[in-house]
Design a protein around this motif. Structure first.
Motif, short mmCIF file in Angstrom:
data_model
loop_
_atom_site.label_atom_id
_atom_site.label_comp_id
_atom_site.label_asym_id
_atom_site.label_seq_id
_atom_site.Cartn_x
_atom_site.Cartn_y
_atom_site.Cartn_z
N GLU A 95 0.83 -1.21 0.00
CA GLU A 95 0.00 0.00 0.00
C GLU A 95 0.86 1.26 0.00
OE1 GLU A 95 -3.57 2.14 2.64
OE2 GLU A 95 -2.58 0.33 3.37
N GLN A 96 1.89 1.30 0.86
CA GLN A 96 2.78 2.46 0.91
C GLN A 96 3.57 2.59 -0.38
OE1 GLN A 96 3.38 4.99 3.12
NE2 GLN A 96 4.92 5.76 1.67
N TYR A 97 4.05 1.47 -0.90
CA TYR A 97 4.83 1.47 -2.14
C TYR A 97 4.04 2.09 -3.27
CZ TYR A 97 7.55 -0.61 -6.02
OH TYR A 97 8.29 -0.82 -7.16
N LEU A 98 2.78 1.69 -3.41
CA LEU A 98 1.93 2.24 -4.47
C LEU A 98 1.53 3.68 -4.17
CD1 LEU A 98 -0.32 -0.81 -5.38
CD2 LEU A 98 1.41 0.28 -6.81
N TRP A 99 1.32 4.00 -2.91
CA TRP A 99 0.97 5.38 -2.55
C TRP A 99 2.08 6.32 -3.02
CZ3 TRP A 99 2.84 9.57 0.02
CH2 TRP A 99 1.93 10.55 0.41
N GLY A 100 3.32 5.96 -2.72
CA GLY A 100 4.43 6.82 -3.14
C GLY A 100 4.58 6.88 -4.65
N LEU A 101 4.46 5.72 -5.30
CA LEU A 101 4.58 5.69 -6.76
C LEU A 101 3.52 6.57 -7.42
CD1 LEU A 101 5.89 4.51 -9.33
CD2 LEU A 101 4.23 2.63 -9.16
N ARG A 102 2.31 6.49 -6.91
CA ARG A 102 1.23 7.28 -7.51
C ARG A 102 1.44 8.77 -7.31
NH1 ARG A 102 -3.15 2.83 -5.34
NH2 ARG A 102 -2.92 1.40 -7.13
N ARG A 103 2.02 9.16 -6.19
CA ARG A 103 2.33 10.58 -5.99
C ARG A 103 3.39 11.03 -6.98
NH1 ARG A 103 -0.99 8.92 -3.15
NH2 ARG A 103 -2.10 9.40 -5.05
N VAL A 104 4.39 10.15 -7.22
CA VAL A 104 5.40 10.48 -8.24
C VAL A 104 4.75 10.64 -9.60
CG1 VAL A 104 7.42 9.59 -9.48
CG2 VAL A 104 7.31 9.39 -6.98
N LEU A 105 3.89 9.71 -9.97
CA LEU A 105 3.26 9.76 -11.29
C LEU A 105 2.34 10.97 -11.43
CD1 LEU A 105 2.41 6.00 -11.98
CD2 LEU A 105 4.51 7.29 -12.45
N ASP A 106 1.71 11.38 -10.34
CA ASP A 106 0.86 12.57 -10.37
C ASP A 106 1.64 13.79 -10.80
OD1 ASP A 106 -1.35 11.16 -9.54
OD2 ASP A 106 -1.21 11.78 -7.44
N GLY A 107 2.92 13.82 -10.46
CA GLY A 107 3.75 14.97 -10.79
C GLY A 107 4.37 14.92 -12.16
N LEU A 108 4.10 13.84 -12.92
CA LEU A 108 4.72 13.69 -14.22
C LEU A 108 3.81 14.05 -15.38
CD1 LEU A 108 6.63 10.31 -13.80
CD2 LEU A 108 7.46 12.64 -13.49
N THR A 109 2.58 14.39 -15.11
CA THR A 109 1.66 14.73 -16.18
C THR A 109 2.18 15.97 -16.91
OG1 THR A 109 0.33 15.95 -14.57
CG2 THR A 109 -0.37 13.72 -15.11
N PRO A 110 1.91 16.05 -18.21
CA PRO A 110 2.45 17.16 -19.01
C PRO A 110 2.12 18.53 -18.42
CG PRO A 110 1.50 15.50 -20.42
CD PRO A 110 1.12 15.11 -19.01
N GLY A 111 3.08 19.39 -18.43
CA GLY A 111 2.91 20.74 -17.92
C GLY A 111 4.25 21.44 -17.89
N PRO A 112 4.31 22.67 -17.45
CA PRO A 112 5.60 23.39 -17.42
C PRO A 112 6.53 22.78 -16.40
CG PRO A 112 3.85 24.65 -16.30
CD PRO A 112 3.17 23.50 -16.99
N ASP A 113 7.82 22.78 -16.69
CA ASP A 113 8.82 22.25 -15.77
C ASP A 113 9.02 23.21 -14.61
OD1 ASP A 113 9.46 19.86 -17.07
OD2 ASP A 113 10.69 20.95 -18.53
#
Length: 224
Positions: free
Chosen positions: A206-224
């Motif tokens: 659960e924690q492993y996926l929680w952290g991964l999903r937070r990382v992926l949330d920040g990767l969506t296209p947008g300004p750097d």
């Protein structure tokens, strides 16, 4: 009466795969330092020179083991679909395979991952992140970020268990952490004590996926 001499049986056939199997067995029971050339030879019942026939040194064996583990991961890859689902499946599968062989985890952290299977894994990550809509440069940066998170989380999970050998089932490890957290004095560490229940699950899926999903949330296209 003189007994007839027995003819020696055929010498055991040895292969690269046998050497890697023996090395992984030793690492599973004693950590990466346990898989010396001499011990690998002893595990196989051959002389060290027989091992050197296939690998010039221990570093070459370690590199080949990394390639084997990543090759198994790559062969089990799902077909391309939703990019987040594919990346989560990849990360969960990698964690499952590495926690099954905790002694091999330091090999991925301590050496260059530049073999064909490592490069193939990197290509897969870039493909997934490109499907997410990231331009090439951002996809390259994101692939590194994802691997840092995934390998770092796995390394900390393995390090949480001090002895070498296979990890206990996840529920047992969480229970052990929960028991340890009850010994934290709340008067000295009030915030830690208050968060003890959540912190006891840090080694869980659960924690492993929680952290991964937070990382992926920040990767969506947008300004750097």
């Amino acid at each position: 009466m003189t007994q007839p001499r027995r003819r020696p049986g055929p010498k055991r056939a040895l292969s690269e795969s046998d050497v890697l199997d023996a090395a992984l067995t030793l690492m599973d029971s004693g950590g990466p330092d346990a898989a010396s050339i001499r011990r690998i030879a002893g595990e196989l019942g051959v002389s060290p020179n027989a091992v050197y026939t296939y690998f010039p040194d221990k570093a070459a064996i370690e590199q080949a083991l990394v390639e084997r583990l990543l090759g198994e991961l790559n062969r089990a890859a799902p077909a391309g679909g939703d990019w987040r689902a594919d990346l989560e499946a990849l990360a969960v599968d990698l964690r499952r395979r590495l926690t099954a062989h905790p002694g091999a985890v330091p090999l991925l952290l301590g050496g260059a991952m530049n073999g064909p299977q490592a490069l193939h894994l990197g290509e897969r990550l870039l493909d997934v992140l490109t499907r997410a809509g990231l331009p090439a440069e951002r996809a390259a940066r994101a692939s590194y970020l994802v691997m840092v998170y995934v390998l770092g989380a796995i390394a900390l999970e393995v390090a949480d268990v001090p002895q070498a050998g296979a990890l206990a089932p996840e529920a047992d490890r969480i229970a052990a952490r929960r028991a340890a957290m009850t010994r934290v004095p709340p008067e000295a560490y009030p915030r830690t004590a208050a968060a003890a229940e959540v912190m006891s699950t840090w080694v869980g899926t659960e924690q492993y996926l929680w952290g991964l999903r937070r990382v992926l949330d920040g990767l969506t296209p947008g300004p750097d």
